[in-house]
Design an enzyme around this catalytic site. Structure first.
Site, PDB file in Angstrom:
ATOM      1  N   GLU A 333       0.838  -1.206   0.000  1.00 49.13           N
ATOM      2  CA  GLU A 333       0.000   0.000   0.000  1.00 49.13           C
ATOM      3  C   GLU A 333       0.870   1.252   0.000  1.00 49.13           C
ATOM      4  O   GLU A 333       1.883   1.331   0.674  1.00 49.13           O
ATOM      5  CB  GLU A 333      -0.970   0.005   1.178  1.00 49.13           C
ATOM      6  CG  GLU A 333      -0.357  -0.163   2.543  1.00 49.13           C
ATOM      7  CD  GLU A 333      -1.392  -0.307   3.648  1.00 49.13           C
ATOM      8  OE1 GLU A 333      -2.601  -0.319   3.353  1.00 49.13           O
ATOM      9  OE2 GLU A 333      -0.987  -0.408   4.808  1.00 49.13           O
ATOM     10  N   CYS A 334       0.469   2.195  -0.789  1.00 44.09           N
ATOM     11  CA  CYS A 334       1.090   3.513  -0.940  1.00 44.09           C
ATOM     12  C   CYS A 334       2.589   3.389  -1.218  1.00 44.09           C
ATOM     13  O   CYS A 334       2.980   3.052  -2.323  1.00 44.09           O
ATOM     14  CB  CYS A 334       0.795   4.391   0.272  1.00 44.09           C
ATOM     15  SG  CYS A 334       0.948   6.161  -0.103  1.00 44.09           S
ATOM     16  N   GLY A 335       3.451   3.641  -0.227  1.00 39.29           N
ATOM     17  CA  GLY A 335       4.877   3.539  -0.473  1.00 39.29           C
ATOM     18  C   GLY A 335       5.284   2.170  -0.975  1.00 39.29           C
ATOM     19  O   GLY A 335       6.168   2.042  -1.831  1.00 39.29           O
ATOM     20  N   MET A 338       4.376   1.950  -4.586  1.00 39.67           N
ATOM     21  CA  MET A 338       5.356   2.682  -5.373  1.00 39.67           C
ATOM     22  C   MET A 338       6.617   1.845  -5.595  1.00 39.67           C
ATOM     23  O   MET A 338       7.220   1.859  -6.676  1.00 39.67           O
ATOM     24  CB  MET A 338       5.705   3.998  -4.682  1.00 39.67           C
ATOM     25  CG  MET A 338       4.536   4.978  -4.606  1.00 39.67           C
ATOM     26  SD  MET A 338       4.751   6.265  -3.345  1.00 39.67           S
ATOM     27  CE  MET A 338       6.222   7.085  -3.946  1.00 39.67           C
ATOM     28  N   GLY A 434      -1.994  -0.874  -3.986  1.00 38.89           N
ATOM     29  CA  GLY A 434      -2.719   0.346  -4.288  1.00 38.89           C
ATOM     30  C   GLY A 434      -2.264   1.490  -3.413  1.00 38.89           C
ATOM     31  O   GLY A 434      -1.514   1.308  -2.448  1.00 38.89           O
TER      32      GLY A 434
END
Length: 469
Positions: A333-335, A338, A434
């Site tokens: 998730e998020c980081g 990425m 995500g």
């Protein structure tokens, strides 16, 4: 049951509630008390401060993400064994999900927990007008127990006396202290170097200075008495951590270091409660996914600040690729999302190779790209949710994503926020990723499904062929 508690609310963002909260936490810790910090809303940064001071995991209280009863369960569980709970509010006291109601606000949390409120007001360039501000907060919702006021950024002791007299005359609420405009008392901006600074103990002097300031000009004895006078807390029937803790049936690796460190405590504790042994590893230090892992959880953080270092950890990148090829359950998730990209382009426009698992490119922006509550609906069966099921969380990032195959991209969720509904994330097989930070307290089946997927993979991994990336 006795649960001494106090809410530190602000008249607005920037009023000084974090400064006051940290000062109080530090001051009460000096008395060898067991102090528990809480934060209203979905923030990760302020709880990191709280945890650094109290040495107990600070917990988020969010009546929208969790629901009211679960929020009360999280408070009851987190405050157990503490002599005092200090709950830092979010934004202004009445600010929450909707401008027309109190949902998700500090005000709602204070009412649900029957917790007295200390309101922090910035009274710079103000005298009697401060009474009008406090009166407005006092009368907007009479069900809130506004038990005291702390005034911030006063110019002098004389200025404080003027403001105190006006507020107490008009509102009948005690002004329990003040803080001055001293720059040394300012908590640093929530900059991206915060977490490593906390880990290195660099903010210890700041915490001591805040404790000194609070002890000098705030009536901490009265605040403690107000907290102890809070009505008995009515026990709630557990629905989150219910039944008996299950024996471990699988092992989930948790990425935790300076680059990846944003996890709600309940997310990890629910995994442990429902049968996962959690083992941590540090990608930034070159540690690959542990051999014992049957699943991986890589949360948010600041991979963009360490993109060059991460790009050089080739064995770590390879371990993620092997995990996905083998079909190992992986939630990012998020980081973490990425990090799974082909590359990340930093603010200086320099590209850095990431794990190379998802066919996308991440580009950092100068301004915030997304912020706010999110309700996700699964587009398909995923690692955590069945198609059509919902969960809640929030989004906060400075990056944008460019996908190689936009037309055929296997989106994970339909995401509802203030700006409408859009699709986000990636879901294919046992890989789910995500931008949205999901709170497992919004749907505890996410934890149970994650564990079940990992246990199933462990049983079948030996016979499954490798997948191609």
């Amino acid at each position: 049951m006795e649960r001494p508690r106090i809410v530190i609310a602000g008249a607005n963002s920037g009023a000084g509630k974090t400064t006051v909260t940290l000062g109080l936490l530090s001051a009460f810790m000096r008395r060898h008390m067991i102090v528990q910090g809480f934060k209203v809303g979905p923030d990760y940064i302020d709880p990191s401060y709280h945890t650094a001071v109290t040495k107990r995991p600070s917990r988020n209280l969010d009546s929208w993400m969790m629901g009211q009863d679960v929020m009360r369960e999280v408070f009851e569980r987190g405050s157990e064994g503490a002599d005092l709970s200090v709950i830092e509010g979010v934004m202004g006291m009445y600010d929450g999900k909707d401008p027309l109601e109190n949902t998700g606000s500090t005000a709602e949390v204070s009412v649900l927990l029957k917790a007295p409120v200390i309101l922090v007001v910035n009274v710079s360039s103000m005298a009697r007008s401060a009474a009008a501000v406090v009166l407005g907060f006092q009368t907007l919702d009479p069900s809130i127990h506004l038990a005291g006021v702390i005034v911030n950024r006063v110019g002098s002791k004389g200025h404080y006396e003027l403001v105190k007299a006006a507020i107490e005359q008009v509102c009948g609420v005690p002004v329990v202290g003040y803080l001055t405009k001293q720059e040394t008392l300012r908590v640093p901006e929530r900059h991206l170097g915060l977490i490593p600074a906390l880990e290195r103990g660099e903010l210890g002097d700041l915490f001591d200075a805040l404790a000194n300031a609070v002890e000098e000009t705030v009536d901490t004895k009265l605040i403690l008495q107000i907290a102890r006078d809070a009505p008995p807390f009515e026990a709630v029937k557990p629905t989150l951590f219910c039944g008996e803790k299950r024996a471990a049936t699988t092992t989930i690796a948790i990425a935790r270091d300076r680059a990846f460190n944003f996890y709600y405590p309940e997310n990890l504790e629910l995994l442990s409660w429902y049968g996962a042994e959690l083992v941590e590893f540090r990608p930034l230090e070159g540690e690959p996914i542990p051999e014992s892992a049957c699943g991986v959880y890589i949360g948010g953080g600041f991979p963009e600040e360490y993109a060059e270092e991460l790009s050089h950890k080739t064995e770590v990148r390879a371990s993620f690729q092997r995990a996905v090829q083998r079909g190992m359950p992986l939630f990012a998730e998020c980081g973490g999302y990425m990090y799974l990209a082909d590359q990340l382009i930093d603010r200086a426009a320099a590209p850095h190779a990431m794990a190379g698992i998802l066919g996308m490119e991440i580009t950092m922006q100068a301004r915030l790209s997304a912020l706010g509550y999110r309700e996700v609906t699964a587009c398909t069966d995923t690692l955590l949710l069945k198609a059509g099921e919902c969960a809640r969380g929030h989004e906060f990032h400075y990056s944008t994503v460019s996908r190689k195959w936009e037309e055929s991209w296997p989106f994970a969720y339909e995401v509802a926020g203030l700006r409408g509904v859009f699709r986000d994330g990636y879901a294919c097989g046992n890989l789910l990723a995500g931008y949205t930070h999901l709170h497992f307290a919004s749907n505890k089946q996410m934890a149970e499904r994650f564990i079940a997927s990992c246990a199933h993979w462990r049983r079948s991994a030996a016979s499954e062929p490798l997948l191609s990336l």
